[in-house]
Design a protein around this motif. Structure first.
Motif, mmCIF file in Angstrom:
data_model
loop_
_atom_site.group_PDB
_atom_site.id
_atom_site.type_symbol
_atom_site.label_atom_id
_atom_site.label_comp_id
_atom_site.label_asym_id
_atom_site.label_seq_id
_atom_site.Cartn_x
_atom_site.Cartn_y
_atom_site.Cartn_z
ATOM 1 N N LYS A 147 0.838 -1.201 0.000
ATOM 2 C CA LYS A 147 0.000 0.000 0.000
ATOM 3 C C LYS A 147 0.875 1.255 0.000
ATOM 4 C CE LYS A 147 -4.260 1.770 2.098
ATOM 5 N NZ LYS A 147 -5.149 1.381 0.991
ATOM 6 N N ARG A 148 0.833 1.990 -1.108
ATOM 7 C CA ARG A 148 1.542 3.256 -1.290
ATOM 8 C C ARG A 148 3.065 3.118 -1.169
ATOM 9 N NH1 ARG A 148 -3.257 3.331 -1.741
ATOM 10 N NH2 ARG A 148 -4.692 4.886 -0.899
ATOM 11 N N TRP A 149 3.595 1.943 -1.547
ATOM 12 C CA TRP A 149 5.061 1.852 -1.571
ATOM 13 C C TRP A 149 5.507 0.767 -2.529
ATOM 14 C CZ3 TRP A 149 8.585 -2.044 0.193
ATOM 15 C CH2 TRP A 149 7.966 -3.185 0.705
ATOM 16 N N ARG B 13 4.569 10.985 -3.624
ATOM 17 C CA ARG B 13 3.877 12.168 -4.164
ATOM 18 C C ARG B 13 2.357 11.988 -4.200
ATOM 19 N NH1 ARG B 13 7.230 12.743 -9.819
ATOM 20 N NH2 ARG B 13 9.306 12.255 -8.990
ATOM 21 N N ALA B 14 1.887 10.772 -3.943
ATOM 22 C CA ALA B 14 0.460 10.467 -4.132
ATOM 23 C C ALA B 14 -0.358 10.904 -2.926
ATOM 24 C CB ALA B 14 0.270 8.981 -4.368
ATOM 25 N N THR C 65 -8.351 18.004 -1.597
ATOM 26 C CA THR C 65 -7.261 18.608 -0.839
ATOM 27 C C THR C 65 -6.096 17.641 -0.742
ATOM 28 O OG1 THR C 65 -8.223 17.786 1.226
ATOM 29 C CG2 THR C 65 -8.833 20.013 0.537
ATOM 30 N N GLY C 66 -4.922 18.193 -0.584
ATOM 31 C CA GLY C 66 -3.738 17.367 -0.397
ATOM 32 C C GLY C 66 -3.108 16.860 -1.689
ATOM 33 N N TYR C 67 -3.705 17.148 -2.821
ATOM 34 C CA TYR C 67 -3.181 16.678 -4.100
ATOM 35 C C TYR C 67 -2.174 17.668 -4.669
ATOM 36 C CZ TYR C 67 -7.210 13.508 -4.105
ATOM 37 O OH TYR C 67 -8.128 12.539 -3.797
ATOM 38 N N SER C 68 -1.207 17.132 -5.397
ATOM 39 C CA SER C 68 -0.332 18.010 -6.167
ATOM 40 C C SER C 68 -1.134 18.599 -7.314
ATOM 41 C CB SER C 68 0.850 17.225 -6.728
ATOM 42 O OG SER C 68 0.393 16.278 -7.693
#
Length: 591
Positions: free
Chosen positions: A147-149, A480-481, A489-492
């Motif tokens: 998860k996310r890595w 970066r995700a 909110t929180g998005y690049s």
């Protein structure tokens, strides 16, 4: 009248059935050359002589730089048609049929153009969900370990006595654990590069078509992945490599070991005995390969046993793992007979499974409804590269090229084309834009508002760059995700732009299934304005690739749009855009 510009091709994208009732006929003419064009059609089996013809006025459905494309769609009362065209230019009136011009009709119905019979079996029918799909392409080795890595670690396993390798640590369960990310971004389909046991990290040198590569996990991991993605509303398309195999595939192994005595000799092209696997990567092998890649011998799918084997592979993964379709590697180099057989096999298992061919060139040959539903539309990327990234063509040339791209296929195929800006085989589009973020965003917006299935290569939304293979297949930058089910909110900037563009496409049916037409595409200008329309709704998209602010012009808006007064004088900044929707619920300016 410019007769040399006139073209009609029977039984093609110029004359086809949309469904069991509706027909579409097209005729190409020189741009601005004709004052009017009419279709005259009649019952091919009419009992009267001469045939009783009905007349329909044709409209200019599209224009490129040199041609007008006249079109008419209608419900045909006949299953068998004969037809001709009437062309008018000033005082000149000519009839066009049988590829020749005439001033009068003939009594012999056989001399007209023919549509022999409207067979339901000949309809081009991509899966109904294709037009609604937003595809995310995943290179499994580079995507996620969990998860996310992603670990970034190389791996090496022994599989049936053969070595298989991974490069960056991606796994199938890693994809599954990030299904929420894909769903939140708005993707509802994934195309996954090869997952089968193979020697190298890219997995295009397959050694076992019936099992998952241990670098990625197990067969059960894949079953879990499909189930998880389906639970998140995401369809699964996997990569089918049937043009070639790996040189350690059992059939090729036997050929190497037994020579002429091997039972699989006819599975391969141009074998010279003894068959030797050259260790020198620069060596030209004495057997046919994918290109000159010695580790990927070409398969002879025109042979019965080979064709049967690979059709069974196609059916197996559909039946046992409930995948939703296949992307087919090097599709243009495989014989048509095999693809027709594969198509039939797949459709018998799942009538809604999609088949997407890797064809880099114009693909009309493969889109007749018997081989593929779609192809990877690299021409889409090519034209976008010239307009958005390199800035070497103007709006007129760009519109002409995308118009030609649309008109070369039947409407059904256009809405199923897998449009892309980049993939695992080409440089990242953001790199081609050379740091011009706004130009890149306009290309993404065009991708999401053009007819067809938009496809996004993993990490594009997170700003992944790369001009060479090792870079554009780099590990997913999960740091970066962001995932936020609340507000945006929180998005690049780039991730948020993708999210909003995907949301817009999925919310507006006109963007998925509506007509398309240019509104402004002037020679010498890089302001491109186009519209999508469906029934009583229209969406206008204006993209300004100029280096200065542009003002929307009442002159070209007049009479073309429902909202022209609202937009007159609208200022559009350099690399800016505006999207306007007009319809039953009024007008809405998105930006």
């Amino acid at each position: 009248m410019n007769k040399d510009a006139v073209l009609h091709i029977p039984m093609s994208q110029y004359a086809y059935a949309l469904d069991g009732e509706r027909m579409v006929f097209r005729l190409r003419a020189g741009r601005g050359d004709l004052d009017a064009c009419y279709l005259h059609y009649g019952d091919r089996a009419c009992r009267q002589t001469p045939v009783v013809f009905h007349s329909l006025s044709m409209r200019v459905a599209a224009q490129d730089e040199r041609f007008d494309y006249y079109e008419v769609a209608f419900s045909s009362p006949y299953r068998r048609l004969c037809y001709y065209f009437e062309l008018r230019c000033g005082e000149e009136r000519l009839l066009y049929y049988g590829d020749f011009f005439s001033e009068a009709c003939v009594d012999d119905r056989s001399e007209y153009y023919q549509y022999p019979y409207m067979h339901r079996a000949d309809l081009v029918c991509p899966p109904s969900w294709a037009a609604d799909a937003v595809v995310y392409q995943i290179f499994p080795d580079s995507f996620a370990t969990g998860k996310r890595w992603i670990s970034g670690r190389e791996s090496c396993f022994y599989y049936q006595g053969k070595t298989v390798r991974g490069k960056r640590g991606g796994t199938l369960l890693g994809i599954a654990e990030n299904a929420d990310y894909l769903e939140e971004m708005g993707f509802n389909a994934v195309y996954i590069n090869p997952i089968f046991a193979a020697g190298e990290y890219h997995k295009y040198d397959i050694i076992d078509y019936y099992h998952v590569d241990p670098c990625f996990g197990t067969d059960e991991d894949f079953r879990e992945l499909v189930k998880t993605l389906h639970n998140h509303g995401i369809r699964v398309i996997i990569d089918g490599v049937f043009n070639h195999c790996g040189w350690h595939f059992d059939a090729f192994e036997e050929v190497v070991q037994k020579g002429r005595e091997a039972s699989f000799c006819d599975w391969f092209y141009r074998l010279a005995f003894p068959v030797i696997r050259q260790e020198d990567p620069e060596a030209v092998p004495d057997y046919e390969c994918f290109g000159y890649e010695r580790m990927m011998p070409k398969l002879a799918t025109d042979q019965e046993a080979a064709a049967e084997y690979f059709c069974n592979v196609g059916a197996y993964w559909l039946r046992e793992f409930a995948i939703d379709g296949w992307r087919l590697d090097v599709a243009s180099e495989v014989n048509d007979g095999f693809w027709r057989r594969f198509f039939k096999t797949v459709r018998e298992v799942n009538p809604q499974a999609i088949l997407i061919g890797e064809v880099w060139e114009s693909a009309g040959h493969w889109l007749d409804g018997t081989m593929f539903d779609s192809t990877m539309n690299y021409d889409f990327r090519k034209h976008c590269r010239r307009f958005f990234a390199e800035k070497t063509i103007d709006a007129a040339a760009f519109d002409g090229r995308v118009t030609h791209m649309r008109m070369r296929y039947r409407e059904q195929s256009v809405f199923a084309q897998m449009n892309l800006l980049d993939s695992h085989d080409v440089s990242r589009f953001s790199s081609l834009c050379g740091g011009d973020e706004e130009a890149y965003e306009l290309a993404v917006l065009f991708l999401m508002t053009f007819p067809g299935m938009p496809s996004v290569f993993y990490g594009d939304e997170l700003g992944v760059t790369g001009l060479c293979e090792d870079d554009y297949r780099q590990a997913m930058p999960w740091e970066r995700a962001a995932v936020s089910k609340a507000a945006d909110t929180g998005y690049s900037r780039q991730q948020l732009f993708y999210k909003k563009a995907i949301r817009l496409r999925r919310q507006e049916e006109a963007l998925r299934r509506g007509g398309y037409g240019a509104v402004s595409a002037a020679s010498g200008s890089r302001l491109y304005v186009y519209r999508r329309f469906l029934e009583a709704e229209e969406i206008l998209i204006a993209l300004n690739m100029e280096d200065s602010t542009m003002t929307l012009n009442q002159e070209w808006l007049e009479g073309k749009l429902l909202w022209q007064r609202r937009l007159e004088g609208y200022k559009l900044e350099s690399r800016g855009f505006v999207i306007v929707k007009s319809g039953k619920t009024g007008e809405k300016i998105c930006r």
